[in-house]
Write an enzyme that holds these catalytic residues in place. Sequence first.
Site, PDB file in Angstrom:
ATOM      1  N   SER A 120       0.728  -1.305   0.122  1.00 28.75           N
ATOM      2  CA  SER A 120      -0.055  -0.129  -0.011  1.00 28.75           C
ATOM      3  C   SER A 120       0.819   1.203   0.058  1.00 28.75           C
ATOM      4  CB  SER A 120      -0.704  -0.057   1.391  1.00 28.75           C
ATOM      5  OG  SER A 120      -1.566  -1.282   1.446  1.00 28.75           O
ATOM      6  N   HIS A 141      -2.239  -3.119  -6.557  1.00 27.79           N
ATOM      7  CA  HIS A 141      -2.824  -2.683  -5.383  1.00 27.79           C
ATOM      8  C   HIS A 141      -4.217  -2.972  -5.082  1.00 27.79           C
ATOM      9  CE1 HIS A 141      -3.610   0.453  -2.130  1.00 27.79           C
ATOM     10  NE2 HIS A 141      -3.390  -0.536  -1.488  1.00 27.79           N
ATOM     11  N   GLU A 153      -4.979  -1.039  -8.427  1.00 25.93           N
ATOM     12  CA  GLU A 153      -4.191  -0.107  -8.941  1.00 25.93           C
ATOM     13  C   GLU A 153      -2.971  -0.711  -9.589  1.00 25.93           C
ATOM     14  OE1 GLU A 153      -5.190   3.754  -6.384  1.00 25.93           O
ATOM     15  OE2 GLU A 153      -3.862   2.424  -5.368  1.00 25.93           O
ATOM     16  N   ASN A 191      -5.217   6.045  -2.002  1.00 27.96           N
ATOM     17  CA  ASN A 191      -4.768   6.567  -0.559  1.00 27.96           C
ATOM     18  C   ASN A 191      -4.138   8.019  -0.557  1.00 27.96           C
ATOM     19  OD1 ASN A 191      -5.713   4.110   0.449  1.00 27.96           O
ATOM     20  ND2 ASN A 191      -3.709   3.219   0.418  1.00 27.96           N
TER      21      ASN A 191
HETATM   22  N1  LIG Z   1      -5.380  -4.829   4.847  1.00 26.50           N
HETATM   23  C1  LIG Z   1      -5.625  -3.858   4.049  1.00 26.50           C
HETATM   24  O1  LIG Z   1      -6.569  -3.077   4.005  1.00 26.50           O
HETATM   25  C2  LIG Z   1      -4.631  -3.773   2.754  1.00 26.50           C
HETATM   26  C3  LIG Z   1      -4.965  -3.005   1.690  1.00 26.50           C
HETATM   27  C4  LIG Z   1      -4.414  -3.193   0.551  1.00 26.50           C
HETATM   28  C5  LIG Z   1      -2.976  -3.576   0.648  1.00 26.50           C
HETATM   29  N2  LIG Z   1      -2.658  -4.199   1.735  1.00 26.50           N
HETATM   30  C6  LIG Z   1      -1.050  -4.701   1.897  1.00 26.50           C
HETATM   31  O2  LIG Z   1      -1.146  -6.000   1.575  1.00 26.50           O
HETATM   32  C7  LIG Z   1      -0.097  -6.608   2.385  1.00 26.50           C
HETATM   33  C8  LIG Z   1      -0.452  -7.462   3.600  1.00 26.50           C
HETATM   34  O3  LIG Z   1      -1.493  -6.881   4.397  1.00 26.50           O
HETATM   35  P1  LIG Z   1      -2.403  -7.920   5.265  1.00 26.50           P
HETATM   36  O4  LIG Z   1      -3.618  -6.690   5.659  1.00 26.50           O
HETATM   37  O5  LIG Z   1      -3.240  -8.891   4.273  1.00 26.50           O
HETATM   38  O6  LIG Z   1      -1.616  -8.541   6.329  1.00 26.50           O
HETATM   39  P2  LIG Z   1      -2.098  -9.617   7.127  1.00 26.50           P
HETATM   40  O7  LIG Z   1      -1.260  -9.398   8.573  1.00 26.50           O
HETATM   41  O8  LIG Z   1      -3.301 -10.207   7.166  1.00 26.50           O
HETATM   42  O9  LIG Z   1      -1.161 -10.914   6.490  1.00 26.50           O
HETATM   43  C9  LIG Z   1       0.419 -10.789   6.374  1.00 26.50           C
HETATM   44  C10 LIG Z   1       1.002 -11.826   5.722  1.00 26.50           C
HETATM   45  O10 LIG Z   1       2.293 -11.927   6.017  1.00 26.50           O
HETATM   46  C11 LIG Z   1       2.491 -13.268   6.198  1.00 26.50           C
HETATM   47  N3  LIG Z   1       4.062 -13.262   6.991  1.00 26.50           N
HETATM   48  C12 LIG Z   1       4.277 -12.509   8.142  1.00 26.50           C
HETATM   49  N4  LIG Z   1       5.979 -12.695   8.348  1.00 26.50           N
HETATM   50  C13 LIG Z   1       6.289 -13.166   7.349  1.00 26.50           C
HETATM   51  C14 LIG Z   1       7.614 -13.620   7.155  1.00 26.50           C
HETATM   52  N5  LIG Z   1       8.559 -13.620   8.089  1.00 26.50           N
HETATM   53  N6  LIG Z   1       7.727 -14.233   5.846  1.00 26.50           N
HETATM   54  C15 LIG Z   1       6.812 -14.295   5.004  1.00 26.50           C
HETATM   55  N7  LIG Z   1       5.504 -14.004   5.196  1.00 26.50           N
HETATM   56  C16 LIG Z   1       5.174 -13.570   6.316  1.00 26.50           C
HETATM   57  C17 LIG Z   1       1.592 -13.659   7.123  1.00 26.50           C
HETATM   58  O11 LIG Z   1       1.823 -15.379   7.214  1.00 26.50           O
HETATM   59  C18 LIG Z   1       0.504 -13.108   6.376  1.00 26.50           C
HETATM   60  O12 LIG Z   1       0.430 -14.180   5.285  1.00 26.50           O
HETATM   61  C19 LIG Z   1       0.890  -5.365   3.144  1.00 26.50           C
HETATM   62  O13 LIG Z   1       1.633  -5.153   2.152  1.00 26.50           O
HETATM   63  C20 LIG Z   1      -0.465  -4.484   3.140  1.00 26.50           C
HETATM   64  O14 LIG Z   1       0.025  -3.115   3.084  1.00 26.50           O
HETATM   65  C21 LIG Z   1      -3.403  -4.033   2.908  1.00 26.50           C
END
Ligand SMILES: NC(=O)c1ccc[n+]([C@@H]2O[C@H](COP(=O)([O-])OP(=O)(O)OC[C@H]3O[C@@H](n4cnc5c(N)ncnc54)[C@H](O)[C@@H]3O)[C@@H](O)[C@H]2O)c1
Length: 283
Positions: A120, A141, A153, A191
């Site tokens: 993000s 994204h 995006e 964003n």
């Molecule tokens: N949550 C949102 O609203 C949103 C929206 C758009 C983009 N994002 C982006 O998506 C990405 C994931 O966010 P999320 O909300 O799904 O997070 P989340 O915490 O739900 O998931 C995180 C993931 O990372 C993995 N992980 C953790 N430590 C790790 C490691 N050492 N090695 C490999 N994998 C590891 C976990 O197992 C899990 O699958 C981020 O980059 C975030 O910025 C989030």
Amino acid sequence: MTEIRKVGVVGLGTMGAGIAQVSVQAGFETVGREVSEELGERGRATIDRYLTRGVEKGRLSQEERDAAAARLTLTSELSDLADCDLVIEAVLEELELKREVFAELDHLTVPGTILATNTSALSVSEIAAATQHPERVVGMHFFNPAPVLPLVEIVRAPQSADEAVDAAYRWAERAGKQPVHCNDTPGFIVNRILIPLLNDCVRVLDEADVRPEDMDKAMTNGAGWPLGPCALIDLIGIDVHVHASESLHGKLGEARMAPPERLVRMQHEGNLGRKSGAGFYTY
Ligand SMILES: NC(=O)c1ccc[n+]([C@@H]2O[C@H](COP(=O)([O-])OP(=O)(O)OC[C@H]3O[C@@H](n4cnc5c(N)ncnc54)[C@H](O)[C@@H]3O)[C@@H](O)[C@H]2O)c1
């Protein structure tokens, strides 16, 4: 031109599970990689549950649901993504972690594989720089929840090749999404606009002594927002929004981008919105 048949998703957390669901529903063989078998099964259970809900709501048939669920395989080894044509990374928002994942993916996939990050707020270019083939790295994204919100995006970094950008864009269309082109600038499109705007709304609560329910009523009825700003921040999560605000403020420095005091206080008190049962509203 890369033809995408098989998709890898790295991380089956909130976003990764949603993205994997989009992929299997669109008919793509999909490999989901989690750090442990247990977390992988948790991701699969989330996807199965949402697919079943789709059947209950009449959005897909039982046969379509079962076929979609069967397209997902799980692994805890990144090397099992070696024959994917597109890999979408959705691990924690940490630059060094993402750079490690991309360096490894770069090493184990063929150069034609498109590598996409769902970051993000991090720089796609800095993630791409961890690879030997930064031209095949793009941002994709998605918005949360990924199976519901249509926008993706498609982020072009300075190193991204046209072929990689086009392949990611076309895949998103085939997956039933509404992709848009943008560049690797802080906050991309949505964003960059939404974060300071939501912060303005929160500041107005205190500056003008407005109640959250009046703010939301005003913006839904007066500005045509589908959801009021306070309800939206509760849905996003106060912690996620504060983090995104800090990140955007750190990069662009506009005062409006810094998280409002009220949100920082709510975060410290553990009132994180819907997921904690309390935010601007109680759930
Ligand atoms: N949550 C949102 O609203 C949103 C929206 C758009 C983009 N994002 C982006 O998506 C990405 C994931 O966010 P999320 O909300 O799904 O997070 P989340 O915490 O739900 O998931 C995180 C993931 O990372 C993995 N992980 C953790 N430590 C790790 C490691 N050492 N090695 C490999 N994998 C590891 C976990 O197992 C899990 O699958 C981020 O980059 C975030 O910025 C989030």
